[in-house]
Scaffold this motif. Structure first.
Motif, mmCIF file in Angstrom:
data_model
loop_
_atom_site.group_PDB
_atom_site.id
_atom_site.type_symbol
_atom_site.label_atom_id
_atom_site.label_comp_id
_atom_site.label_asym_id
_atom_site.label_seq_id
_atom_site.Cartn_x
_atom_site.Cartn_y
_atom_site.Cartn_z
ATOM 1 N N LEU A 115 0.676 -4.352 -3.041
ATOM 2 C CA LEU A 115 -0.247 -3.364 -2.508
ATOM 3 C C LEU A 115 0.442 -2.283 -1.831
ATOM 4 O O LEU A 115 -0.413 -1.318 -1.001
ATOM 5 C CB LEU A 115 -1.456 -3.835 -2.075
ATOM 6 C CG LEU A 115 -2.382 -4.936 -2.716
ATOM 7 C CD1 LEU A 115 -3.601 -5.461 -1.886
ATOM 8 C CD2 LEU A 115 -2.813 -4.331 -4.070
ATOM 9 N N LYS A 116 1.748 -2.296 -1.906
ATOM 10 C CA LYS A 116 2.354 -0.976 -0.794
ATOM 11 C C LYS A 116 2.019 0.211 -1.341
ATOM 12 O O LYS A 116 1.646 0.526 -2.675
ATOM 13 C CB LYS A 116 3.970 -1.346 -1.145
ATOM 14 C CG LYS A 116 4.818 -0.512 -0.222
ATOM 15 C CD LYS A 116 6.248 -0.742 -0.410
ATOM 16 C CE LYS A 116 7.061 0.257 0.572
ATOM 17 N NZ LYS A 116 8.385 0.144 0.642
ATOM 18 N N GLY A 117 1.767 1.069 -0.467
ATOM 19 C CA GLY A 117 1.190 2.347 -0.902
ATOM 20 C C GLY A 117 -0.388 2.489 -0.568
ATOM 21 O O GLY A 117 -0.995 3.745 -0.717
ATOM 22 N N LYS A 118 -1.019 1.411 -0.896
ATOM 23 C CA LYS A 118 -2.310 1.584 -0.708
ATOM 24 C C LYS A 118 -3.003 1.545 0.485
ATOM 25 O O LYS A 118 -2.326 0.669 1.718
ATOM 26 C CB LYS A 118 -3.091 0.146 -1.422
ATOM 27 C CG LYS A 118 -2.725 0.154 -3.026
ATOM 28 C CD LYS A 118 -3.379 1.250 -3.858
ATOM 29 C CE LYS A 118 -3.099 0.781 -5.204
ATOM 30 N NZ LYS A 118 -3.594 2.042 -6.063
ATOM 31 N N ILE A 119 -4.010 2.195 0.888
ATOM 32 C CA ILE A 119 -4.438 2.251 2.420
ATOM 33 C C ILE A 119 -6.092 1.739 2.299
ATOM 34 O O ILE A 119 -7.010 2.149 1.381
ATOM 35 C CB ILE A 119 -4.689 3.713 2.765
ATOM 36 C CG1 ILE A 119 -3.198 4.166 2.996
ATOM 37 C CG2 ILE A 119 -5.159 3.773 4.072
ATOM 38 C CD1 ILE A 119 -3.152 5.673 3.140
ATOM 39 N N ALA A 120 -6.203 0.957 3.253
ATOM 40 C CA ALA A 120 -7.664 0.305 3.248
ATOM 41 C C ALA A 120 -8.116 0.441 4.626
ATOM 42 O O ALA A 120 -7.504 0.432 5.573
ATOM 43 C CB ALA A 120 -7.871 -1.264 2.794
ATOM 44 N N ILE A 121 -9.640 0.544 4.712
ATOM 45 C CA ILE A 121 -10.118 0.379 5.913
ATOM 46 C C ILE A 121 -10.978 -0.776 5.770
ATOM 47 O O ILE A 121 -12.046 -0.921 4.709
ATOM 48 C CB ILE A 121 -10.975 1.751 6.241
ATOM 49 C CG1 ILE A 121 -9.941 2.939 6.637
ATOM 50 C CG2 ILE A 121 -12.008 1.618 7.369
ATOM 51 C CD1 ILE A 121 -10.811 4.389 6.834
ATOM 52 N N ILE A 122 -11.182 -1.730 6.849
ATOM 53 C CA ILE A 122 -12.009 -2.752 6.748
ATOM 54 C C ILE A 122 -12.794 -2.690 8.164
ATOM 55 O O ILE A 122 -12.498 -3.091 9.321
ATOM 56 C CB ILE A 122 -11.283 -4.062 6.565
ATOM 57 C CG1 ILE A 122 -10.593 -3.991 5.357
ATOM 58 C CG2 ILE A 122 -12.469 -5.341 6.434
ATOM 59 C CD1 ILE A 122 -9.482 -5.295 4.865
ATOM 60 N N ALA A 129 -17.459 -4.522 5.899
ATOM 61 C CA ALA A 129 -17.978 -5.898 6.225
ATOM 62 C C ALA A 129 -18.628 -6.150 7.571
ATOM 63 O O ALA A 129 -19.138 -7.292 7.712
ATOM 64 C CB ALA A 129 -16.623 -6.766 6.204
ATOM 65 N N ALA A 130 -18.553 -5.358 8.471
ATOM 66 C CA ALA A 130 -19.184 -5.567 9.960
ATOM 67 C C ALA A 130 -20.723 -5.890 9.583
ATOM 68 O O ALA A 130 -21.310 -5.056 8.713
ATOM 69 C CB ALA A 130 -18.784 -4.555 10.781
ATOM 70 N N GLY A 131 -21.357 -6.513 10.594
ATOM 71 C CA GLY A 131 -22.717 -6.732 10.548
ATOM 72 C C GLY A 131 -23.213 -7.600 11.768
ATOM 73 O O GLY A 131 -22.480 -8.335 12.209
#
Length: 331
Positions: free
Chosen positions: A34-41, A116-118
């Motif tokens: 997944l190099k180059g992918k950006i995620a926010i979690i 995902a927060a809750g």
């Protein structure tokens, strides 16, 4: 408030993914780079969110984890690669706007957004706007966050947004007349259930509006896992759920298709975020690493209930969310 009549999505049908309830997030990912992918979690520093963060980051993705409690997040994430720690309070509109503006200023695309927060089953509490805390944090905060990040999601040309629902949606549809419990008696489980139905309906409408820009949305039920989400439950409530052992210690409940370990619970989240099996699909509710069935209101079987897939309610919730947050999407 449970709806008996609904017009749900016809695409809500299992695809026989080849995975199942015992599949882990790492197994779903396999050898993908997944190099180059950006995620926010959001919630990416505890429980299921932390496991999703770990799996994606170790596969090479840059994972941005916004946290309300920065010290706790730093301790949980200190040994992981490719992590950027940020500040965010989903119950504070100004905090959400500040976070999204900082990210957009980086001019980066956003390939994966995992909301995902809750909170779950907390006593009645309201945010600064007077909104009930489950509805405000679990749904409205993520609605505003996703709207703010929309330019970066479009820029990715293939982004996915994961909305964390739950089988708790079975407890309540949306009470459009009084979503924030100003006139009806408060029930913490009904409030939680309403917010989880909202998470599912958000995915339905977001996918409908976003697919022209190649942004697809999915709702996920991860399974029943005893994590920090259950911190507000009493020992009596946990015991009734089978989540306390004979010594009064929290435990993984008896294994079945519903109860899972954290790596198993994160599997459907990661699958919806990266799987080629879902290419060209969206707006569906997923569990056990597959698209779930729609099952009747009183069915004892798993799956999603019709009111959480209702097309008219999805659109109605979107309009209400815009009004309550003062937020619109640049779609």
């Amino acid at each position: 408030m449970l709806k008996q009549q609904a017009k749900p999505l016809t695409k809500q049908v299992p695809i026989d993914s080849g995975f199942g309830p015992r599949t882990t997030a790492q197994e779903v990912l396999g050898n993908q780079n997944l190099k180059g992918k950006i995620a926010i979690i959001t919630g990416g520093y505890s429980g299921l969110g932390l496991e999703a963060t770990r799996v994606l980051a170790e596969a090479g993705a840059t994972v941005i984890v916004p946290a309300r409690t920065r010290e706790k997040a730093e301790a949980a994430l200190k040994d992981l690669p490719n992590i950027e720690l940020e500040t965010l309070d989903l119950s504070d509109p100004q905090s959400i706007n500040a976070f999204t503006q900082r990210f957009l200023a980086s001019s980066r695309p956003l390939h994966i957004l995992i909301n995902a927060a809750g909170i779950m089953a907390v006593p009645l509490k309201r945010d600064s706007r007077g909104f009930e805390s489950h509805f405000a944090t679990n749904h409205l905060g993520h609605f505003q966050l996703t709207a703010g990040l929309w330019p970066a999601l479009k820029q990715a040309n293939g982004a996915r947004v994961i909305s964390m629902s739950s089988r708790g949606h079975r407890m309540s549809g949306i009470d459009f007349a009084d979503p924030n419990y100003h006139h009806r008696d408060y029930d913490k489980w009904m409030a939680y259930g309403q917010s989880k139905t909202a998470n599912a309906l958000f995915a339905v409408e977001l996918d409908k509006r976003g697919k022209a820009d190649n942004v697809r949305a999915f709702a996920v039920h991860p399974g029943t896992i005893v994590t920090d989400l259950a911190r507000h439950l009493s020992d009596e409530e946990l015991k009734a759920m089978g989540a306390l052992d004979e010594r009064g210690q929290r435990r993984i409940m008896e294994y079945n298709h519903e109860t899972k370990t954290i790596p198993e619970g994160a599997a459907t989240i990661v699958w919806c975020a990266i799987s080629e099996q879902l290419k060209g699909k969206g707006g569906v509710y997923c569990e056990n690493v597959d698209i779930a069935e729609i099952n009747p209101v009183n069915s004892p079987t798993p799956g999603v209930r019709p009111w959480a897939m209702d097309l008219k309610d999805a659109e109605r919730l979107w309009t209400l969310s815009e009004e309550l947050t003062g937020t619109t999407f640049d779609i």
